[in-house]
Design a protein around this motif. Structure first.
Motif, PDB file in Angstrom:
ATOM      1  N   ARG A  63       0.825  -1.211   0.000  1.00 46.42           N
ATOM      2  CA  ARG A  63       0.000   0.000   0.000  1.00 46.42           C
ATOM      3  C   ARG A  63       0.856   1.257   0.000  1.00 46.42           C
ATOM      4  O   ARG A  63       0.467   2.285  -0.548  1.00 46.42           O
ATOM      5  N   GLY A  64       2.024   1.175   0.559  1.00 41.91           N
ATOM      6  CA  GLY A  64       2.888   2.351   0.601  1.00 41.91           C
ATOM      7  C   GLY A  64       3.856   2.449  -0.559  1.00 41.91           C
ATOM      8  O   GLY A  64       4.744   3.312  -0.556  1.00 41.91           O
ATOM      9  N   LEU A  65       3.711   1.572  -1.565  1.00 43.76           N
ATOM     10  CA  LEU A  65       4.635   1.580  -2.703  1.00 43.76           C
ATOM     11  C   LEU A  65       4.131   2.388  -3.886  1.00 43.76           C
ATOM     12  O   LEU A  65       4.817   2.466  -4.903  1.00 43.76           O
ATOM     13  N   VAL A  66       2.938   2.961  -3.786  1.00 45.44           N
ATOM     14  CA  VAL A  66       2.405   3.762  -4.898  1.00 45.44           C
ATOM     15  C   VAL A  66       3.308   4.979  -5.119  1.00 45.44           C
ATOM     16  O   VAL A  66       3.619   5.719  -4.177  1.00 45.44           O
ATOM     17  N   GLY A  67       3.752   5.157  -6.335  1.00 48.14           N
ATOM     18  CA  GLY A  67       4.629   6.265  -6.656  1.00 48.14           C
ATOM     19  C   GLY A  67       6.088   5.988  -6.377  1.00 48.14           C
ATOM     20  O   GLY A  67       6.914   6.903  -6.503  1.00 48.14           O
ATOM     21  N   LYS A  68       6.425   4.759  -6.013  1.00 46.69           N
ATOM     22  CA  LYS A  68       7.806   4.397  -5.744  1.00 46.69           C
ATOM     23  C   LYS A  68       8.284   3.347  -6.738  1.00 46.69           C
ATOM     24  O   LYS A  68       7.499   2.801  -7.519  1.00 46.69           O
ATOM     25  N   TYR A  69       9.573   3.050  -6.692  1.00 51.01           N
ATOM     26  CA  TYR A  69      10.181   2.087  -7.607  1.00 51.01           C
ATOM     27  C   TYR A  69      10.466   0.779  -6.873  1.00 51.01           C
ATOM     28  O   TYR A  69      10.954   0.781  -5.723  1.00 51.01           O
ATOM     29  N   VAL A  70      10.161  -0.321  -7.526  1.00 44.30           N
ATOM     30  CA  VAL A  70      10.470  -1.652  -7.001  1.00 44.30           C
ATOM     31  C   VAL A  70      11.506  -2.309  -7.918  1.00 44.30           C
ATOM     32  O   VAL A  70      11.708  -1.891  -9.063  1.00 44.30           O
ATOM     33  N   ASP A  71      12.145  -3.353  -7.419  1.00 42.38           N
ATOM     34  CA  ASP A  71      13.175  -4.069  -8.167  1.00 42.38           C
ATOM     35  C   ASP A  71      12.573  -5.340  -8.753  1.00 42.38           C
ATOM     36  O   ASP A  71      11.873  -6.094  -8.052  1.00 42.38           O
ATOM     37  N   THR A  72      12.851  -5.587 -10.027  1.00 38.09           N
ATOM     38  CA  THR A  72      12.392  -6.804 -10.694  1.00 38.09           C
ATOM     39  C   THR A  72      13.598  -7.702 -10.966  1.00 38.09           C
ATOM     40  O   THR A  72      14.663  -7.231 -11.367  1.00 38.09           O
ATOM     41  N   TYR A  73      13.410  -9.008 -10.776  1.00 34.23           N
ATOM     42  CA  TYR A  73      14.462 -10.002 -10.973  1.00 34.23           C
ATOM     43  C   TYR A  73      13.936 -11.054 -11.945  1.00 34.23           C
ATOM     44  O   TYR A  73      12.960 -11.765 -11.635  1.00 34.23           O
ATOM     45  N   ALA A  74      14.562 -11.158 -13.137  1.00 36.10           N
ATOM     46  CA  ALA A  74      14.240 -12.213 -14.106  1.00 36.10           C
ATOM     47  C   ALA A  74      15.418 -13.182 -14.130  1.00 36.10           C
ATOM     48  O   ALA A  74      16.514 -12.815 -14.562  1.00 36.10           O
ATOM     49  N   PHE A  75      15.187 -14.421 -13.651  1.00 38.09           N
ATOM     50  CA  PHE A  75      16.268 -15.383 -13.508  1.00 38.09           C
ATOM     51  C   PHE A  75      16.426 -16.220 -14.773  1.00 38.09           C
ATOM     52  O   PHE A  75      15.527 -16.280 -15.629  1.00 38.09           O
ATOM     53  N   VAL A  76      17.564 -16.886 -14.866  1.00 37.61           N
ATOM     54  CA  VAL A  76      17.874 -17.694 -16.041  1.00 37.61           C
ATOM     55  C   VAL A  76      16.890 -18.844 -16.189  1.00 37.61           C
ATOM     56  O   VAL A  76      16.519 -19.224 -17.312  1.00 37.61           O
ATOM     57  N   ASP A  77      16.447 -19.427 -15.064  1.00 38.24           N
ATOM     58  CA  ASP A  77      15.542 -20.581 -15.134  1.00 38.24           C
ATOM     59  C   ASP A  77      14.095 -20.180 -15.402  1.00 38.24           C
ATOM     60  O   ASP A  77      13.203 -21.029 -15.376  1.00 38.24           O
ATOM     61  N   GLY A  78      13.819 -18.895 -15.646  1.00 39.32           N
ATOM     62  CA  GLY A  78      12.475 -18.448 -15.985  1.00 39.32           C
ATOM     63  C   GLY A  78      11.708 -17.840 -14.826  1.00 39.32           C
ATOM     64  O   GLY A  78      10.613 -17.288 -15.034  1.00 39.32           O
ATOM     65  N   ARG A  79      12.208 -17.929 -13.609  1.00 39.37           N
ATOM     66  CA  ARG A  79      11.514 -17.340 -12.459  1.00 39.37           C
ATOM     67  C   ARG A  79      11.531 -15.821 -12.536  1.00 39.37           C
ATOM     68  O   ARG A  79      12.458 -15.224 -13.074  1.00 39.37           O
ATOM     69  N   PHE A  80      10.482 -15.220 -11.990  1.00 39.56           N
ATOM     70  CA  PHE A  80      10.365 -13.753 -11.973  1.00 39.56           C
ATOM     71  C   PHE A  80       9.945 -13.325 -10.574  1.00 39.56           C
ATOM     72  O   PHE A  80       9.002 -13.888  -9.991  1.00 39.56           O
ATOM     73  N   GLU A  81      10.639 -12.350 -10.018  1.00 32.73           N
ATOM     74  CA  GLU A  81      10.332 -11.858  -8.686  1.00 32.73           C
ATOM     75  C   GLU A  81      10.313 -10.337  -8.676  1.00 32.73           C
ATOM     76  O   GLU A  81      11.032  -9.687  -9.440  1.00 32.73           O
ATOM     77  N   VAL A  82       9.469  -9.806  -7.781  1.00 28.39           N
ATOM     78  CA  VAL A  82       9.419  -8.374  -7.514  1.00 28.39           C
ATOM     79  C   VAL A  82       9.837  -8.172  -6.061  1.00 28.39           C
ATOM     80  O   VAL A  82       9.280  -8.830  -5.152  1.00 28.39           O
ATOM     81  N   ARG A  83      10.787  -7.280  -5.824  1.00 22.56           N
ATOM     82  CA  ARG A  83      11.311  -7.089  -4.472  1.00 22.56           C
ATOM     83  C   ARG A  83      11.310  -5.603  -4.102  1.00 22.56           C
ATOM     84  O   ARG A  83      11.429  -4.737  -4.956  1.00 22.56           O
ATOM     85  N   TRP A  84      11.172  -5.403  -2.804  1.00 23.26           N
ATOM     86  CA  TRP A  84      11.249  -4.058  -2.248  1.00 23.26           C
ATOM     87  C   TRP A  84      12.140  -4.126  -1.011  1.00 23.26           C
ATOM     88  O   TRP A  84      11.829  -4.779  -0.019  1.00 23.26           O
ATOM     89  N   LYS A  85      13.311  -3.494  -1.111  1.00 25.67           N
ATOM     90  CA  LYS A  85      14.298  -3.505  -0.047  1.00 25.67           C
ATOM     91  C   LYS A  85      14.635  -4.924   0.396  1.00 25.67           C
ATOM     92  O   LYS A  85      14.747  -5.231   1.604  1.00 25.67           O
ATOM     93  N   GLY A  86      14.773  -5.815  -0.601  1.00 26.77           N
ATOM     94  CA  GLY A  86      15.168  -7.192  -0.321  1.00 26.77           C
ATOM     95  C   GLY A  86      14.036  -8.126  -0.008  1.00 26.77           C
ATOM     96  O   GLY A  86      14.240  -9.346   0.080  1.00 26.77           O
ATOM     97  N   HIS A  87      12.790  -7.630   0.211  1.00 25.20           N
ATOM     98  CA  HIS A  87      11.644  -8.473   0.526  1.00 25.20           C
ATOM     99  C   HIS A  87      10.903  -8.822  -0.763  1.00 25.20           C
ATOM    100  O   HIS A  87      10.569  -7.943  -1.565  1.00 25.20           O
ATOM    101  N   SER A  88      10.606 -10.093  -0.946  1.00 30.11           N
ATOM    102  CA  SER A  88       9.874 -10.538  -2.120  1.00 30.11           C
ATOM    103  C   SER A  88       8.404 -10.200  -1.983  1.00 30.11           C
ATOM    104  O   SER A  88       7.791 -10.433  -0.917  1.00 30.11           O
TER     105      SER A  88
END
Length: 448
Positions: free
Chosen positions: A347-372
């Motif tokens: 809820r507090g991420l509106v207007g902020k930037y998150v980190d996206t991780y696309a792995f070699v094995d096809g997995r995709f994750e969205v993280r904020w300050k290290g939390h998935s």
């Protein structure tokens, strides 16, 4: 008396005529030797006795030819070339002179004029020489990497790319891997295998492919570094780009050798796909290195221990980007819509930037300050767009993907017009014109 320039043919005539004049050779034998008639021998002998050997020279020697082009025409042609065609070759310049200026002269004459005036250099004069670069002294100091797109399995399988890692100091094949194309993820897979086997080298040496180098001078995002370069930076490995293919000639020559030897060995082994090919490469690499590898100038091995946990290495060898979260807790990524599940954190991420991780094995994750962050992925467009920018080294793989999607796509239904939706059926008659029977009746009525 000064020197007299004579050709070899004229010197031979003088020698034979001197023998005839001394009586050592008959006129008939001289005529046979010179392929002349007796009358011509007597004529030449008379000139030789009157004026000596110089009389046998051709009378036109040293005189300007009768068919020479006047110097004013030569200067005029060169002025036209300098003014209108300064970067043209002799052949094209001669064509332009004849077509646009009515000045007909052979291309070889134009070539000679341009060379004399410094407007054209021959192929030999234009040739550049690349000084050979000495090998690095230590094993693991510099690893040259490149991808070779080739029909490795000939007609038994489709074309693919072979990634080649070769040590500059010893010409040892460090890593070989068949992949669909030269992409960041394919290099991530090969790099992971290399690191587990050999450790971290000092530097990699590559070409200017977009996997290794940001081509745009005004690039804003990513601090002018590619994903592969970012991963190497985190691993404390340098990446260097060669300015020419000759600079990384070690791996280029290895590619040429592999395209000959490896293709034939794959044929003899009956290998016809990438999976079997990668399994075959281990034994081939050992045989190749035993035959072609060189001893380094110094015995030091500059590879460093990896010292990275497997989970941490996976986070390094992945595609990482930042994405802006909108008011609906969504953002776009790779033509997909990513929706974050609502929670106290999101809820507090509106207007902020998150980190996206696309792995070699096809997995995709969205993280904020290290939390998935849990999320849902919606594919907005499952096809390659008409405006997709595709590198020439990935064109084959992209086309194969397009073919698979086109074959799997269901046939599109026929689009019906509004008339067809209302039940209209064409009767074969053109609108606005009466039928044949009505036309005949109308004609008869007018006649009556």
């Amino acid at each position: 008396m000064g020197w007299v320039m004579m050709s070899e043919r004229e010197l031979n005539r003088v020698e034979i005529l001197a023998q005839v004049d001394d009586g050592r050779l008959s006129v008939d034998n001289a005529a046979n030797m010179l392929a002349l008639t007796r009358r011509q021998i007597f004529r030449l002998l008379k000139l030789y006795r009157q004026n000596g050997a110089a009389a046998i020279r051709h009378k036109a020697r040293g005189k300007p030819p009768n068919n020479r082009i006047h110097k004013a025409k030569r200067d005029y042609a060169l002025s036209l070339i300098k003014e209108n065609y300064p970067d043209f070759g002799p052949t094209l310049a001669a064509e332009m002179l004849a077509e646009h200026h009515g000045f007909k002269v052979s291309r070889e004459t134009v070539r000679k004029w341009m060379q004399e005036d410094g407007l054209w250099l021959s192929r030999k004069q234009r040739r550049t020489f690349h000084q050979p670069r000495l090998r690095r002294e230590c094993f693991g100091e510099l690893i040259q990497i490149d991808g070779s797109d080739h029909r490795w399995f000939e007609d038994r399988g489709g074309p693919c790319t072979l990634l080649v890692f070769i040590d500059d100091a010893t010409s040892t094949l460090m890593e070989l891997r068949f992949v669909k194309s030269e992409s960041t993820f394919s290099y991530f897979e090969a790099l992971e295998s290399y690191l587990h086997t050999h450790g971290r080298p000092v530097a990699f040496y590559s070409d200017k492919h977009t996997v290794f180098r940001v081509a745009k001078e005004d690039a804003k995002g990513g601090a002018r570094i590619t994903q592969f370069g970012r991963a190497l930076s985190e691993l404390n490995i340098e990446i260097l780009c060669a300015n020419s293919s000759q600079a990384k000639g070690r791996v280029e020559r290895a590619n040429r050798t592999l395209q000959d030897r490896l293709v034939k060995e794959l044929r003899l082994a009956g290998v016809s796909n990438m999976e079997a090919g990668n399994a075959f490469l281990e034994g081939f690499k050992a045989r190749f290195n035993a035959k072609f590898a060189k001893a380094p100038a110094k015995p030091d091995n500059l590879h460093r221990a990896l010292n990275v946990e497997p989970d941490r290495l996976a986070e390094v060898l992945c595609w990482r980007e930042n994405r802006y979260v909108g008011k609906q807790l969504t953002f776009s990524y790779d033509r997909k819509r990513i929706m974050l599940e609502e929670s106290e954190i999101t809820r507090g991420l509106v207007g902020k930037y998150v980190d996206t991780y696309a792995f070699v094995d096809g997995r995709f994750e969205v993280r904020w300050k290290g939390h998935s962050l849990p999320c849902k992925i919606f594919d907005m467009d499952q096809r390659v767009t008409h405006a997709a920018i595709t590198s020439n080294k990935r064109l084959s793989a992209v086309l194969e993907h397009i073919k698979e999607m086109q074959e799997a796509a269901p046939p599109k239904p026929k689009v019906r017009t509004n008339s067809e939706k209302m039940g209209y059926k064409p009767n074969g008659r053109r609108p606005g014109r009466p039928s044949g029977s009505r036309a005949k009746k109308k004609i008869v009525h007018v006649a009556e």
